[in-house]
Design a protein around this motif. Sequence first.
Motif, mmCIF file in Angstrom:
data_model
loop_
_atom_site.group_PDB
_atom_site.id
_atom_site.type_symbol
_atom_site.label_atom_id
_atom_site.label_comp_id
_atom_site.label_asym_id
_atom_site.label_seq_id
_atom_site.Cartn_x
_atom_site.Cartn_y
_atom_site.Cartn_z
ATOM 1 N N UNK A 1 0.850 -1.189 0.000
ATOM 2 C CA UNK A 1 0.000 0.000 0.000
ATOM 3 C C UNK A 1 0.886 1.239 0.000
ATOM 4 N N UNK A 2 0.491 2.229 -0.778
ATOM 5 C CA UNK A 2 1.284 3.456 -0.918
ATOM 6 C C UNK A 2 0.573 4.587 -0.189
ATOM 7 N N UNK A 3 1.302 5.290 0.648
ATOM 8 C CA UNK A 3 0.754 6.430 1.382
ATOM 9 C C UNK A 3 1.464 7.697 0.939
ATOM 10 N N UNK A 4 0.688 8.724 0.717
ATOM 11 C CA UNK A 4 1.249 10.021 0.307
ATOM 12 C C UNK A 4 0.853 11.061 1.345
ATOM 13 N N UNK A 5 1.839 11.673 1.961
ATOM 14 C CA UNK A 5 1.578 12.697 2.968
ATOM 15 C C UNK A 5 2.478 13.888 2.691
ATOM 16 N N UNK A 6 2.357 14.871 3.528
ATOM 17 C CA UNK A 6 3.236 16.029 3.481
ATOM 18 C C UNK A 6 3.571 16.449 4.900
ATOM 19 N N UNK A 7 4.097 17.638 5.064
ATOM 20 C CA UNK A 7 4.465 18.100 6.399
ATOM 21 C C UNK A 7 4.410 19.614 6.460
ATOM 22 N N UNK A 8 4.080 20.114 7.639
ATOM 23 C CA UNK A 8 4.171 21.541 7.947
ATOM 24 C C UNK A 8 5.186 21.687 9.061
ATOM 25 N N UNK A 9 6.050 22.715 8.958
ATOM 26 C CA UNK A 9 7.155 22.854 9.909
ATOM 27 C C UNK A 9 7.155 24.256 10.502
ATOM 28 N N UNK A 10 7.279 24.303 11.824
ATOM 29 C CA UNK A 10 7.468 25.562 12.522
ATOM 30 C C UNK A 10 8.854 25.596 13.135
ATOM 31 N N UNK A 11 9.544 26.742 13.009
ATOM 32 C CA UNK A 11 10.944 26.832 13.432
ATOM 33 C C UNK A 11 11.128 28.008 14.392
#
Length: 759
Positions: free
Chosen positions: A449-459
């Motif tokens: 199974x293939x999962x596609x996600x992303x990310x949000x980053x706070x610095x």
Amino acid sequence: MLSTLIKSFSRSTPSLAGAQYRAYSRQMPMMYPILLSSTWIVAYVHTDIAPLWLTVAIPSLFTAACVLRMLHWLKAYETIPSPEEAAKAFRATMLLAPIIASSFTVWSFLLFSYGTPYTKSYLAFYMANTVVVCIFCLMHVREAALIVTLIVNGAFIGFFAWAGQPTFLAMALNTALVSIGMLVVLSINYDDFARRIAAEADASAKQTEQARLMRMIDDMPVAVMTADPIDFKITYLNDASRKLLRRIEHLLPIDAEAMIGASIDIFHLVPDRQRRLLSDPTRLPHRIRINLGNEVLDLNASAIHADDGNYLGPMLTWAIVTSEVEAENKIRYLAHHDALTGLANRVTLNDALLKLTSDALTPGALLLIDLDGFKVINDTLGHKFGDELLVAVAKRLSELCESHSAVIARQGGDEFAIVLTNVSTSQCDTITSDILTRLSEPFVLERKRVAQIGASIGVALFPKHATSAEEVMVRADMALYVAKTAGKGGVRYFTTEMQDEFVAANRLENELRIALSSGKGLSIFYQPIIDLRHRKVVSREALARWYHDELGWVSPATFIVAAERSDLILKLGHHVLHEACREAMSWDGGETVAVNISASQMGRSELLSVVRSALDQSGLPPERLELEITETALLRNEAASVAELEQIRALGVRISLDDFGTGYSSLAHLRLFPFDKIKIDGSFVRDALDRADCASIVAAVIDLGNRLGVATVAEGVETLAHFNLMQDLGCHQVQGYLLGRPSASPYDDILNPDLVTSS
């Protein structure tokens, strides 16, 4: 006096009584032959001058009595009496001693009157010898010896002193002095005998106690060993020690059975320190754990002292604690690491931040990462795949940070954090860019199974943005919130403007909390929903409005977002539902009231009771209440949410699917739950005039509703062209500014009366 002496013996210790019995039982058989031989010699000497009853008859009686007593003592020679038997024998001796002494003394005095000066002298010698024999044979029964001496020598001395003859007076005086000396010697010897028996008894008791203690130590489940404090050789092992030694025998240079006499150094690679500890009792007790091959030994050394305080040596209690150490290490690891991913946890993350902020000369950064789209995958594919995805994300983050001084942590859920040490802003830019790129690449999970996600980053940068661990965390969290609000797949660095916005948001949240508690400034506006066929208002959507004395009218988009950031959304939803039901009861046309339900209210097992409460308190019939649920709200604990909606629908309450087409898997939700109404999102309706794809979507949804027997409502009808298009496509109901703006109950703000028939 006799009873007093008997009582004194009864107070003797059992050990002393037994020793006395054994001693005088060996000497008494010797006393009677000596006494009888002397008696018959005296009788023979007086044969020609004294009557036969004195020289034959009485000695014969003496002989019979003495033979019986001698046979008694010969029989008792090898017996070991009990304390009671010894006391009984002593009482018999104490009773017989005065009788025998008196008998022989009287017999001697009877013969004295018949004798010549020579025989009288011999009688005195006989009596003196008799006392000496009796004293020595009865020396271990001091009381009996004293009685015999007092009776025989007392009578002898008194008799000869009364006779007045100088020779007899001298003999009496000499006999008195000898008797006193012998009694003193007897007393000294008896005291020595009693002390020796007491010492032997004490030693025996100590030996018995020591043996009992050793048996107890042998039977203890705790392993015990002792060692010599001089040469450090093992002097004792209990059974538990032997069993443990057999378990680790393969790790020792000698066999377990040969341990006695072996050096305790075999347990230590560097024994000097242990020797210093074990040789010095002031440094004990001492506990240490040592590694022996793949095993871990726990040793507790304590000092053993003699009664006089001298140091005898160390006693070691020990155990094999390999499994316990492994468990402790696992607990320690779990206390500082995330159980699923193996990354650092919040505790370790906080330690890393404290370390980072302790050195103002070393720049660093905190990256807070939130996965975009993870919740959808977790809810649709299941927690097993969600966990697998989190592990894969952790692996990619670890690979990205291999060349950096970094602590990677999982804060919980789909949130990760990275503490970077000694990095510049440009390096931080590169790292965050790499993270976004790598996390956006597909993940191949189990079963391909293939999962596609992303990310949000706070610095947040240190020391540029914050100087303490707490400040770094708070400001990175602010940056992450802004990154998530701005859209998926972005990076935001903390700015002072964010701080100002959060201060304002917190103030707004506090003001909203006060408004909900007091009810001041909050009101419900209603926007009409028009039935296209009958051109009349059939329902009104309840919309929360808030007027603040200083801020004026606060936009719903502002205060609802503030409410959703906290628990206030639950109170606000409760307030709107109750007020809408109460006010709907005053509507003359029997229109339904539609109330929006937020995602935070779903899946908490509380909505059913809130709906029942609102209906019961207002008296509104259930069929006049509609709950509008967004697709996003359904995604929060989908199974529990659907189960709760089914219970609410069973009351007669209608359920509408709001903003249809904007969520994830819209058609799947129509199959999941039998909605009473579908509300087409206004973005599709507004663009339907200009975009063929949007028009096709609206037409398809309306056709789908007709086929399913579900009413459709078009939101965002703002122009007459929108109105006509929805009518041509067969939409059941419309809602929008063309027909009416939200207004306070009970009046509808109808902007185009020509399109709406008055009730």
